[in-house]
Scaffold this active site. Sequence first.
Site, PDB file in Angstrom:
ATOM      1  CG  ASP A 132       6.786   7.273  43.247  1.00  0.00           C
ATOM      2  OD1 ASP A 132       7.245   6.070  42.311  1.00  0.00           O
ATOM      3  OD2 ASP A 132       6.493   8.441  42.279  1.00  0.00           O
TER       4      ASP A 132
ATOM      5  CG  HIS B  14      11.283   9.073  39.646  1.00  0.00           C
ATOM      6  ND1 HIS B  14      11.327  10.254  38.771  1.00  0.00           N
ATOM      7  CD2 HIS B  14      10.317   8.532  39.614  1.00  0.00           C
ATOM      8  CE1 HIS B  14       9.861  10.261  38.923  1.00  0.00           C
ATOM      9  NE2 HIS B  14       9.012   9.330  39.339  1.00  0.00           N
TER      10      HIS B  14
ATOM     11  CB  ILE C 201      12.573  12.994  35.820  1.00  0.00           C
ATOM     12  CG1 ILE C 201      11.657  12.534  36.189  1.00  0.00           C
ATOM     13  CG2 ILE C 201      13.797  13.218  34.190  1.00  0.00           C
ATOM     14  CD1 ILE C 201      10.725  12.603  35.557  1.00  0.00           C
TER      15      ILE C 201
ATOM     16  N   GLY D 187       7.990  13.764  41.264  1.00  0.00           N
ATOM     17  CA  GLY D 187       7.584  15.970  40.530  1.00  0.00           C
ATOM     18  C   GLY D 187       6.851  15.898  42.688  1.00  0.00           C
TER      19      GLY D 187
END
Length: 297
Positions: free
Chosen positions: A198, A203, A218, A221
């Site tokens: 990903d 990120h 961040i 998830g």
Amino acid sequence: MAIDYHHLKNRTFAPVHQHYTERDTMLYALSLGLGNDPLDAAALPFVYEGMSSGLRALPTLAVVLGYPGFWAREADTGIDWVKLLHGEQRVRWHRPLPADCEVVGKSRITHLIDKGEGKGAILVTERLLETRAGELLATLQQVTFLRGDGGYSQQGGGQPSDEALPALQPTPQDRAPDFSDTQAIRPEAALLYRLMGDYNPLHADPAVAVKAGFERPILHGLASYGLVAHALLRQCADGDPARLKALDIRFAAPVYPGETLVTEIWRVPGDGKQFQLRARVAERDKVVLSHGFAELA
């Protein structure tokens, strides 16, 4: 460009063939922080191939296998991908994942729901993860919140919405959790986890993160999802990955690398196989994963 319901809903995905090796299995576990403590014997079966029992795969490795890539960035989708957020993840495991295997991921869009102008839209994708021989390993359902795409049906985008998904249930508020597990998240965790496939710059790139409304990059998830699953295995399944049969969770708030994740788990009254869970960041006392449900063998 607004979303065209029919164009997006009928999008086709080529099957994704992937051969993952023991090295990939270990790298996945390491990206979640297993092995941070070199004396943690319980983590070794997931990061060290020299165990007498052999290398074991964390069940949540399934979420990075057969992945069709960050296709929402492609112009024809009409999606404002910078404002896209992973809302929920739901997985059912049908058999334990091998540590080394050739798999096929078959993806499709099952739901597209317009919540209205300024309220975003919901996109649901399903992925069947199978072995090359056709054995079903896991069924994955990803719920994505398209924050910048609400109101497409009023902008010539076709049908407003599909039927809503069954709602996840909130965790108990009237009693203390039966189990609690604390995990430190490494500062470079997001940079490691993106190597799982990903590569959303949200990120990694501070400028993209700020543009999306966050103070800094961040954590994925699905990385926090893997952390919660590992906490559940440690606390409720004697560390046995084969016992995890289902795990659903909602991503309630962002997690930042370097924070501390506290997973809280409640037994569901009954046969002892079902649990509710959530996770919060200790430093901010903020619930970041909620509405969790798990089933163990």
